[in-house]
Design a protein around this motif. Structure first.
Motif, PDB file in Angstrom:
ATOM      1  N   VAL A 213      34.029   4.832 -16.033  1.00  0.00           N
ATOM      2  CA  VAL A 213      35.056   4.405 -15.084  1.00  0.00           C
ATOM      3  C   VAL A 213      34.450   4.393 -13.689  1.00  0.00           C
ATOM      4  N   GLY A 214      34.596   3.290 -12.974  1.00  0.00           N
ATOM      5  CA  GLY A 214      34.121   3.220 -11.610  1.00  0.00           C
ATOM      6  C   GLY A 214      35.174   3.720 -10.640  1.00  0.00           C
ATOM      7  N   ALA A 215      34.732   4.518  -9.656  1.00  0.00           N
ATOM      8  CA  ALA A 215      35.637   5.040  -8.622  1.00  0.00           C
ATOM      9  C   ALA A 215      35.041   4.697  -7.252  1.00  0.00           C
ATOM     10  N   PRO A 216      35.186   3.447  -6.824  1.00  0.00           N
ATOM     11  CA  PRO A 216      34.497   2.977  -5.610  1.00  0.00           C
ATOM     12  C   PRO A 216      35.232   3.351  -4.327  1.00  0.00           C
ATOM     13  N   PHE A 217      35.304   4.647  -4.061  1.00  0.00           N
ATOM     14  CA  PHE A 217      36.067   5.161  -2.917  1.00  0.00           C
ATOM     15  C   PHE A 217      35.143   5.944  -2.002  1.00  0.00           C
ATOM     16  N   ASP A 218      35.137   5.614  -0.715  1.00  0.00           N
ATOM     17  CA  ASP A 218      34.397   6.436   0.238  1.00  0.00           C
ATOM     18  C   ASP A 218      35.218   6.720   1.494  1.00  0.00           C
ATOM     19  N   GLY A 219      36.535   6.679   1.337  1.00  0.00           N
ATOM     20  CA  GLY A 219      37.420   6.976   2.450  1.00  0.00           C
ATOM     21  C   GLY A 219      37.478   8.441   2.812  1.00  0.00           C
ATOM     22  N   GLY A 220      36.796   9.292   2.036  1.00  0.00           N
ATOM     23  CA  GLY A 220      36.795  10.718   2.331  1.00  0.00           C
ATOM     24  C   GLY A 220      35.526  11.193   2.993  1.00  0.00           C
ATOM     25  N   THR A 221      34.618  10.273   3.339  1.00  0.00           N
ATOM     26  CA  THR A 221      33.346  10.691   3.913  1.00  0.00           C
ATOM     27  C   THR A 221      33.521  11.207   5.332  1.00  0.00           C
ATOM     28  N   SER A 222      32.680  12.163   5.713  1.00  0.00           N
ATOM     29  CA  SER A 222      32.726  12.759   7.043  1.00  0.00           C
ATOM     30  C   SER A 222      31.538  12.338   7.894  1.00  0.00           C
ATOM     31  N   TYR A 223      30.561  11.639   7.305  1.00  0.00           N
ATOM     32  CA  TYR A 223      29.369  11.244   8.056  1.00  0.00           C
ATOM     33  C   TYR A 223      29.043   9.794   7.730  1.00  0.00           C
ATOM     34  N   ARG A 224      28.176   9.542   6.773  1.00  0.00           N
ATOM     35  CA  ARG A 224      27.779   8.174   6.454  1.00  0.00           C
ATOM     36  C   ARG A 224      28.561   7.677   5.249  1.00  0.00           C
ATOM     37  N   SER A 225      29.189   6.529   5.374  1.00  0.00           N
ATOM     38  CA  SER A 225      29.922   5.950   4.251  1.00  0.00           C
ATOM     39  C   SER A 225      29.000   5.043   3.444  1.00  0.00           C
ATOM     40  N   GLY A 226      29.572   4.289   2.505  1.00  0.00           N
ATOM     41  CA  GLY A 226      28.781   3.383   1.677  1.00  0.00           C
ATOM     42  C   GLY A 226      28.813   3.705   0.203  1.00  0.00           C
ATOM     43  N   ALA A 227      29.370   4.886  -0.170  1.00  0.00           N
ATOM     44  CA  ALA A 227      29.402   5.262  -1.587  1.00  0.00           C
ATOM     45  C   ALA A 227      30.349   4.385  -2.393  1.00  0.00           C
ATOM     46  N   ARG A 228      31.191   3.595  -1.724  1.00  0.00           N
ATOM     47  CA  ARG A 228      32.043   2.663  -2.473  1.00  0.00           C
ATOM     48  C   ARG A 228      31.200   1.665  -3.279  1.00  0.00           C
ATOM     49  N   PHE A 229      29.960   1.464  -2.843  1.00  0.00           N
ATOM     50  CA  PHE A 229      29.072   0.544  -3.555  1.00  0.00           C
ATOM     51  C   PHE A 229      28.265   1.241  -4.650  1.00  0.00           C
ATOM     52  N   GLY A 230      28.467   2.549  -4.817  1.00  0.00           N
ATOM     53  CA  GLY A 230      27.709   3.309  -5.802  1.00  0.00           C
ATOM     54  C   GLY A 230      27.918   2.878  -7.243  1.00  0.00           C
ATOM     55  N   PRO A 231      29.178   2.657  -7.688  1.00  0.00           N
ATOM     56  CA  PRO A 231      29.366   2.259  -9.089  1.00  0.00           C
ATOM     57  C   PRO A 231      28.620   0.985  -9.449  1.00  0.00           C
TER      58      PRO A 231
END
Length: 341
Positions: A36-54
């Motif tokens: 299951v992909g969870a492309p969410f990075d709205g909780g980051t406190s520094y550098r975002s971009g994890a939405r592209f991880g899946p």
């Protein structure tokens, strides 16, 4: 449980495995593992971009995307010896963390209730809150131990005025009762966070955290053996959460909050293999792969291989349970007989 095929990038499955649809349980009722992909990075406190991880982890490989990956070490094909299917991405809008987490939790609970192992590709570490909660609702509230690889404890309370974020999921899980503090094992912590008041809260919950200095002094294997004994005491299985920043940034540069001095890629892969071979894994996630900060796909490739090591070990565990055998890591790659003799 709205979803896209892929929220970001090409709509491909993990290395070419079959698709399934979370909304239609008949498409995964025979599955051993549902990705299951969870492309969410709205909780980051520094550098975002994890939405592209899946998307990056699904595609990161130099071999054909043919739904097959035989493990040289374990002599199984985790993608074929198990029934592995990919549900695509849960629709997770970074502007509404609460709604996104609810959608993910519902999806994970549905997978776990069907008897499959949900394997979640994050996303920032916020997603572990709904991931573990969904598994706990299906498999036993407070009956799922958590083994958490990370540079950071992620036990903060309120950050930027919000209870939801990638520095707080472990506190939310323990406070809700979905996971027990005294069955929460953290491996690889280091650096300069959290502050003393958060450490005091962790001690009150009886969490067990292995900081890198202890791991170096005692050895990773010794620490894992101790953690396994704690995890399986009065719990029915484990949820494995792997934050890729548990590795030194030299091995995983593409992440949101890099912290020098971590595990090597080899140590992480060996640890994941051992956990998934020796313990009953009920769910798993791999988080904080941030492709915009990656170099030459180093981090995406590592995330991909973490998934494959887990699948290979689960497949080998089930094969050995069925056949009455046990995998020997000293098994030679080739037989000592010369062909034709």
């Amino acid at each position: 449980m709205a979803r896209y095929g892929s929220m970001f990038g090409p709509d491909v499955t993990f290395l070419g495995v079959d698709r399934c649809d979370i909304a239609d349980s008949s498409t995964f009722d025979d599955a051993d593992v549902v990705i299951v992909g969870a492309p969410f990075d709205g909780g980051t406190s520094y550098r975002s971009g994890a939405r592209f991880g899946p998307s990056a982890m699904r595609a990161a490989c130099y071999l054909e995307h043919d739904g097959s990956r035989p493990s040289l070490a374990m002599r199984v094909d985790g993608l074929r010896d198990l029934r592995v299917v990919d549900a695509g991405d849960v629709e997770m809008f970074s502007g509404d963390a609460a709604a996104s987490c609810r959608a993910l939790e519902q999806s994970i609970e549905r997978v776990a209730a069907a008897g499959a192992i949900p394997l979640v590709l994050g996303g920032d570490h916020t997603v572990t809150w709904p991931d573990v909660t969904g598994v706990a609702r299906a498999r036993g509230w407070g009956r799922v131990a958590v083994i958490h690889f990370d540079a950071h404890a992620d036990t903060g309370d309120i950050s930027f005025g919000s209870l939801i974020g990638h520095g707080q999921p472990m506190r939310r899980l323990i406070e809700s009762g979905a996971a027990r503090g005294d069955r929460f094992l953290q491996i690889g912590l280091r650096g300069y966070w959290p502050p003393p008041d958060v450490l005091e809260w962790m001690a009150e919950q009886r969490m067990r955290s292995y900081e890198m200095t202890e791991i170096v002094e005692r050895g990773l294997d010794d620490c894992l053996t101790e953690a396994f004994g704690i995890a399986l005491d009065d719990c029915d299985g484990v949820f494995l959460s792997v934050d890729i920043d548990v590795c030194d940034p030299g091995h995983a540069p593409g992440t949101g909050t890099p912290e020098p001095g971590g595990l090597s890629a080899r140590e992480l892969l060996d640890a994941v293999r051992r956990i998934c071979y020796e313990l009953p894994v009920l769910g798993m996630d791999v988080v904080e792969v941030s492709p915009p900060y990656d170099h030459a796909d180093i981090t995406a490739l590592l995330g991909n291989r973490v998934v494959l090591e887990a699948l290979s070990a689960i497949a080998r565990r089930r094969k050995d349970a069925r056949d009455g055998t046990r995998w020997d890591p000293r098994m030679p790659l080739l037989t000592d007989r010369i062909p034709g003799e």
